[in-house]
Design a protein around this motif. Structure first.
Motif, PDB file in Angstrom:
ATOM      1  N   GLU A 185      58.813  12.700   8.158  1.00  0.00           N
ATOM      2  CA  GLU A 185      59.414  13.657   7.231  1.00  0.00           C
ATOM      3  C   GLU A 185      60.937  13.632   7.335  1.00  0.00           C
ATOM      4  OE1 GLU A 185      59.317  18.427   6.208  1.00  0.00           O
ATOM      5  OE2 GLU A 185      57.764  17.562   7.484  1.00  0.00           O
ATOM      6  N   LEU A 186      61.587  13.593   6.177  1.00  0.00           N
ATOM      7  CA  LEU A 186      63.045  13.669   6.128  1.00  0.00           C
ATOM      8  C   LEU A 186      63.471  15.128   6.133  1.00  0.00           C
ATOM      9  CD1 LEU A 186      63.758  11.010   3.347  1.00  0.00           C
ATOM     10  CD2 LEU A 186      63.823  10.697   5.828  1.00  0.00           C
ATOM     11  N   GLU A 187      64.675  15.396   6.606  1.00  0.00           N
ATOM     12  CA  GLU A 187      65.181  16.769   6.626  1.00  0.00           C
ATOM     13  C   GLU A 187      65.558  17.262   5.242  1.00  0.00           C
ATOM     14  OE1 GLU A 187      68.157  17.698   9.488  1.00  0.00           O
ATOM     15  OE2 GLU A 187      67.184  16.522  11.050  1.00  0.00           O
ATOM     16  N   GLY A 188      65.850  16.349   4.345  1.00  0.00           N
ATOM     17  CA  GLY A 188      66.248  16.733   2.994  1.00  0.00           C
ATOM     18  C   GLY A 188      66.186  15.539   2.066  1.00  0.00           C
ATOM     19  N   PHE A 189      66.693  15.718   0.865  1.00  0.00           N
ATOM     20  CA  PHE A 189      66.691  14.664  -0.138  1.00  0.00           C
ATOM     21  C   PHE A 189      67.610  13.535   0.314  1.00  0.00           C
ATOM     22  CE2 PHE A 189      67.940  12.647  -4.110  1.00  0.00           C
ATOM     23  CZ  PHE A 189      66.711  12.525  -4.740  1.00  0.00           C
ATOM     24  N   PRO A 190      67.125  12.285   0.307  1.00  0.00           N
ATOM     25  CA  PRO A 190      67.941  11.169   0.797  1.00  0.00           C
ATOM     26  C   PRO A 190      69.055  10.791  -0.178  1.00  0.00           C
ATOM     27  CG  PRO A 190      65.845  10.360  -0.001  1.00  0.00           C
ATOM     28  CD  PRO A 190      65.782  11.858  -0.070  1.00  0.00           C
ATOM     29  N   ALA A 191      70.254  10.614   0.339  1.00  0.00           N
ATOM     30  CA  ALA A 191      71.395  10.216  -0.484  1.00  0.00           C
ATOM     31  C   ALA A 191      71.488   8.698  -0.617  1.00  0.00           C
ATOM     32  CB  ALA A 191      72.685  10.768   0.117  1.00  0.00           C
ATOM     33  N   ASP A 192      70.867   7.974   0.289  1.00  0.00           N
ATOM     34  CA  ASP A 192      70.915   6.514   0.299  1.00  0.00           C
ATOM     35  C   ASP A 192      69.884   5.949  -0.685  1.00  0.00           C
ATOM     36  OD1 ASP A 192      69.523   3.937   1.712  1.00  0.00           O
ATOM     37  OD2 ASP A 192      71.700   3.956   2.022  1.00  0.00           O
ATOM     38  N   LEU A 193      70.325   5.123  -1.640  1.00  0.00           N
ATOM     39  CA  LEU A 193      69.423   4.599  -2.667  1.00  0.00           C
ATOM     40  C   LEU A 193      68.327   3.707  -2.099  1.00  0.00           C
ATOM     41  CD1 LEU A 193      71.857   3.828  -5.617  1.00  0.00           C
ATOM     42  CD2 LEU A 193      70.253   5.720  -5.378  1.00  0.00           C
ATOM     43  N   GLU A 194      68.638   2.925  -1.081  1.00  0.00           N
ATOM     44  CA  GLU A 194      67.621   2.060  -0.478  1.00  0.00           C
ATOM     45  C   GLU A 194      66.543   2.919   0.175  1.00  0.00           C
ATOM     46  OE1 GLU A 194      65.232   0.072   2.189  1.00  0.00           O
ATOM     47  OE2 GLU A 194      66.819   1.344   2.995  1.00  0.00           O
ATOM     48  N   LEU A 195      66.957   3.948   0.875  1.00  0.00           N
ATOM     49  CA  LEU A 195      66.007   4.863   1.509  1.00  0.00           C
ATOM     50  C   LEU A 195      65.205   5.610   0.440  1.00  0.00           C
ATOM     51  CD1 LEU A 195      64.989   6.059   4.184  1.00  0.00           C
ATOM     52  CD2 LEU A 195      66.783   7.788   3.966  1.00  0.00           C
ATOM     53  N   LEU A 196      65.880   6.040  -0.605  1.00  0.00           N
ATOM     54  CA  LEU A 196      65.214   6.759  -1.693  1.00  0.00           C
ATOM     55  C   LEU A 196      64.118   5.913  -2.337  1.00  0.00           C
ATOM     56  CD1 LEU A 196      65.065   9.279  -3.466  1.00  0.00           C
ATOM     57  CD2 LEU A 196      66.860   8.285  -4.893  1.00  0.00           C
ATOM     58  N   SER A 197      64.331   4.615  -2.417  1.00  0.00           N
ATOM     59  CA  SER A 197      63.328   3.734  -3.031  1.00  0.00           C
ATOM     60  C   SER A 197      62.047   3.656  -2.198  1.00  0.00           C
ATOM     61  CB  SER A 197      63.904   2.334  -3.237  1.00  0.00           C
ATOM     62  OG  SER A 197      64.090   1.676  -1.998  1.00  0.00           O
ATOM     63  N   ARG A 198      62.110   4.056  -0.934  1.00  0.00           N
ATOM     64  CA  ARG A 198      60.942   4.002  -0.046  1.00  0.00           C
ATOM     65  C   ARG A 198      60.298   5.373   0.183  1.00  0.00           C
ATOM     66  NH1 ARG A 198      64.072   2.100   4.529  1.00  0.00           N
ATOM     67  NH2 ARG A 198      62.345   2.853   5.770  1.00  0.00           N
ATOM     68  N   VAL A 199      60.825   6.386  -0.452  1.00  0.00           N
ATOM     69  CA  VAL A 199      60.353   7.753  -0.227  1.00  0.00           C
ATOM     70  C   VAL A 199      58.993   7.991  -0.874  1.00  0.00           C
ATOM     71  CG1 VAL A 199      60.776  10.159  -0.917  1.00  0.00           C
ATOM     72  CG2 VAL A 199      62.603   8.822   0.090  1.00  0.00           C
ATOM     73  N   GLU A 200      58.141   8.678  -0.133  1.00  0.00           N
ATOM     74  CA  GLU A 200      56.886   9.203  -0.673  1.00  0.00           C
ATOM     75  C   GLU A 200      57.078  10.711  -0.788  1.00  0.00           C
ATOM     76  OE1 GLU A 200      52.314  10.105   0.727  1.00  0.00           O
ATOM     77  OE2 GLU A 200      53.528   8.711   1.897  1.00  0.00           O
ATOM     78  N   VAL A 201      56.884  11.239  -1.980  1.00  0.00           N
ATOM     79  CA  VAL A 201      57.074  12.667  -2.213  1.00  0.00           C
ATOM     80  C   VAL A 201      55.745  13.387  -2.021  1.00  0.00           C
ATOM     81  CG1 VAL A 201      57.843  14.412  -3.860  1.00  0.00           C
ATOM     82  CG2 VAL A 201      58.894  12.141  -3.876  1.00  0.00           C
ATOM     83  N   VAL A 202      55.775  14.495  -1.283  1.00  0.00           N
ATOM     84  CA  VAL A 202      54.589  15.328  -1.079  1.00  0.00           C
ATOM     85  C   VAL A 202      54.725  16.537  -2.002  1.00  0.00           C
ATOM     86  CG1 VAL A 202      53.271  16.699   0.569  1.00  0.00           C
ATOM     87  CG2 VAL A 202      54.385  14.575   1.308  1.00  0.00           C
TER      88      VAL A 202
END
Length: 68
Positions: free
Chosen positions: A39-56
């Motif tokens: 789990e991330l602490e908040g919304f990711p600012a990094d686009l590469e990281l954002l592309s790997r995010v799974e939203v719950v």
């Protein structure tokens, strides 16, 4: 919302045009972001990281008023 609050520092929230939600049977609300199962602490600012995010999401039923 958490990210927006951290960036903008507001203390009130005004929701408008809620009537457009009246046609929906349910609404999905994002409650956390996961990357590689962590789990991330908040919304990711990094686009590469954002592309790997799974939203719950939490799904909430809507109370339909039919425009009333």
């Amino acid at each position: 919302m958490k990210h927006s609050y951290l960036v903008n520092g507001y203390d009130t929230l005004n929701l408008t045009k809620l009537d457009v939600l009246d046609d929906l049977a349910e609404i999905k609300i994002a409650v956390k972001y996961l990357v590689d199962g962590k789990e991330l602490e908040g919304f990711p600012a990094d686009l590469e990281l954002l592309s790997r995010v799974e939203v719950v999401y939490v799904t909430l039923g809507c109370q339909r008023t039919n425009g009333v």
